[in-house]
Design a protein around this motif. Structure first.
Motif, PDB file in Angstrom:
ATOM      1  N   UNK A 164      -6.726 -53.544  22.905  1.00  0.00           N
ATOM      2  CA  UNK A 164      -7.178 -54.243  21.700  1.00  0.00           C
ATOM      3  C   UNK A 164      -6.111 -55.181  21.153  1.00  0.00           C
ATOM      4  N   UNK A 165      -4.846 -54.855  21.362  1.00  0.00           N
ATOM      5  CA  UNK A 165      -3.798 -55.813  21.009  1.00  0.00           C
ATOM      6  C   UNK A 165      -3.982 -57.098  21.820  1.00  0.00           C
TER       7      UNK A 165
ATOM      8  N   UNK B 187     -11.566 -57.369  12.835  1.00  0.00           N
ATOM      9  CA  UNK B 187     -12.096 -56.101  13.328  1.00  0.00           C
ATOM     10  C   UNK B 187     -11.384 -55.628  14.589  1.00  0.00           C
ATOM     11  N   UNK B 188     -10.958 -56.549  15.440  1.00  0.00           N
ATOM     12  CA  UNK B 188     -10.216 -56.140  16.633  1.00  0.00           C
ATOM     13  C   UNK B 188      -8.902 -55.478  16.242  1.00  0.00           C
ATOM     14  N   UNK B 189      -8.243 -56.018  15.208  1.00  0.00           N
ATOM     15  CA  UNK B 189      -6.993 -55.394  14.737  1.00  0.00           C
ATOM     16  C   UNK B 189      -7.278 -54.017  14.133  1.00  0.00           C
ATOM     17  N   UNK B 190      -8.407 -53.888  13.440  1.00  0.00           N
ATOM     18  CA  UNK B 190      -8.799 -52.577  12.899  1.00  0.00           C
ATOM     19  C   UNK B 190      -8.943 -51.567  14.031  1.00  0.00           C
ATOM     20  N   UNK B 191      -9.617 -51.985  15.124  1.00  0.00           N
ATOM     21  CA  UNK B 191      -9.808 -51.091  16.265  1.00  0.00           C
ATOM     22  C   UNK B 191      -8.469 -50.749  16.930  1.00  0.00           C
TER      23      UNK B 191
ATOM     24  N   UNK C 247     -15.001 -41.074  10.530  1.00  0.00           N
ATOM     25  CA  UNK C 247     -14.756 -42.330   9.805  1.00  0.00           C
ATOM     26  C   UNK C 247     -14.464 -43.473  10.788  1.00  0.00           C
ATOM     27  N   UNK C 248     -13.541 -43.234  11.721  1.00  0.00           N
ATOM     28  CA  UNK C 248     -13.183 -44.280  12.676  1.00  0.00           C
ATOM     29  C   UNK C 248     -14.334 -44.557  13.640  1.00  0.00           C
ATOM     30  N   UNK C 249     -15.107 -43.529  13.968  1.00  0.00           N
ATOM     31  CA  UNK C 249     -16.284 -43.721  14.831  1.00  0.00           C
ATOM     32  C   UNK C 249     -17.296 -44.634  14.149  1.00  0.00           C
ATOM     33  N   UNK C 250     -17.551 -44.391  12.853  1.00  0.00           N
ATOM     34  CA  UNK C 250     -18.523 -45.210  12.124  1.00  0.00           C
ATOM     35  C   UNK C 250     -18.071 -46.661  12.028  1.00  0.00           C
ATOM     36  N   UNK C 251     -16.766 -46.883  11.908  1.00  0.00           N
ATOM     37  CA  UNK C 251     -16.278 -48.259  11.827  1.00  0.00           C
ATOM     38  C   UNK C 251     -16.451 -48.986  13.162  1.00  0.00           C
ATOM     39  N   UNK C 252     -16.300 -48.280  14.271  1.00  0.00           N
ATOM     40  CA  UNK C 252     -16.570 -48.898  15.579  1.00  0.00           C
ATOM     41  C   UNK C 252     -18.051 -49.248  15.703  1.00  0.00           C
ATOM     42  N   UNK C 253     -18.904 -48.346  15.249  1.00  0.00           N
ATOM     43  CA  UNK C 253     -20.348 -48.615  15.250  1.00  0.00           C
ATOM     44  C   UNK C 253     -20.661 -49.842  14.398  1.00  0.00           C
ATOM     45  N   UNK C 254     -19.971 -49.939  13.284  1.00  0.00           N
ATOM     46  CA  UNK C 254     -20.184 -51.075  12.386  1.00  0.00           C
ATOM     47  C   UNK C 254     -19.792 -52.392  13.060  1.00  0.00           C
ATOM     48  N   UNK C 255     -18.682 -52.391  13.766  1.00  0.00           N
ATOM     49  CA  UNK C 255     -18.237 -53.596  14.458  1.00  0.00           C
ATOM     50  C   UNK C 255     -19.279 -54.037  15.493  1.00  0.00           C
ATOM     51  N   UNK C 256     -19.852 -53.076  16.200  1.00  0.00           N
ATOM     52  CA  UNK C 256     -20.887 -53.406  17.179  1.00  0.00           C
ATOM     53  C   UNK C 256     -22.105 -54.039  16.494  1.00  0.00           C
TER      54      UNK C 256
END
Length: 262
Positions: free
Chosen positions: A176-177, A143-147, A240-249
């Protein structure tokens, strides 16, 4: 009381099926007019995941476990199929057999997410609700790489004149890297690193960084929707990218809760 495997399966399918459908849309928008066959394939996946979403609506958290496991197998196959399609597109791009507006890293990125989705369904059907402690770091690396990728995409899709936002995206990409490298280092220290305090500190640090990126994405999404910044970012991609950050949290919270139970 609802079966936790049922609850988690429905949640994973609800979230990731929408993501897969949107990936197909983004790919189709990035192809050129002479790549109609690839566009048609993308459209077929949009239809496929719309059907999965429609079928999903018939289930509830009280559904029979066997029915959900059968559904998981069906969705797993769809996830594998879209992974194959994405890898095909990546291969065509890397061999210069097609030239499109889809960055190779973006195609690789969305194929990794398809693989993750398929693997989650496989794990759930095996009765694995939460990862073991040693797998928590590995999933955070994913997930960190996704971010980190998201930050890179945002930076490259913003108009160059949006200098402040471009610089912010670059800073997030760098941060994030570094978190990815830190997680890889921690992972190599196993089993010594498999202690609750160290994992909790690791998750807390990630949570702060992801929340900051999530807020940046939220602001960017609002500015794009209001046409207040110049970019090639589709409003749906911003969301889309906002929702994925929410998902990671949410996943970090899930990991923290599972650590407390061990």
């Amino acid at each position: 009381m609802p079966n936790p495997i049922v609850v988690r399966s429905l949640d994973e399918i609800r979230f990731w099926s929408r993501i897969m459908k949107e990936h197909s849309l983004f790919l189709s928008l990035g192809f050129t007019h002479d790549q109609q066959k690839l566009i048609n394939e993308a459209q077929q996946f949009i239809t496929l995941f719309e059907r999965i979403e429609e079928k999903l609506s018939r289930f509830s958290v009280n559904s029979d476990l066997n029915q959900i496991q059968t559904f998981n197998i069906e969705v797993y196959q769809a996830a594998v199929n879209i992974w194959n399609y994405k890898r095909k597109v990546l291969g065509l791009t890397l061999r210069c057999e097609i030239i499109s507006n889809n960055y190779p890293l973006l195609v690789d990125h969305i194929s990794r997410e398809a693989a993750y989705f398929a693997n989650r369904l496989k794990e759930l059907n095996e009765g694995i609700l939460a990862p073991k402690k040693e797998a928590i770091i590995e999933e955070n690396v994913f997930f960190l790489k996704i971010m980190a990728d998201h930050a890179k995409f945002i930076g490259h899709l913003l108009d160059p004149s949006e200098r402040k936002l471009v610089e912010q995206a670059r800073e997030f990409s760098h941060d994030f890297d570094q978190l990815v490298f830190q997680a890889i280092d921690l992972n190599s220290m196993r089993p010594q690193s498999e202690t609750r305090p160290m994992l909790s500190q690791f998750l807390d640090q990630n949570k702060v960084s992801v929340a900051s990126l999530r807020d940046f994405k939220k602001t960017a999404r609002e500015l794009i929707e209001e046409c207040r910044i110049k970019s090639n970012i589709h409003p749906l991609l911003a969301d889309h990218t906002f929702r994925e950050a929410e998902r990671f949290l949410e996943i970090i919270d899930f990991f923290e809760a599972s650590l407390q139970q061990t």
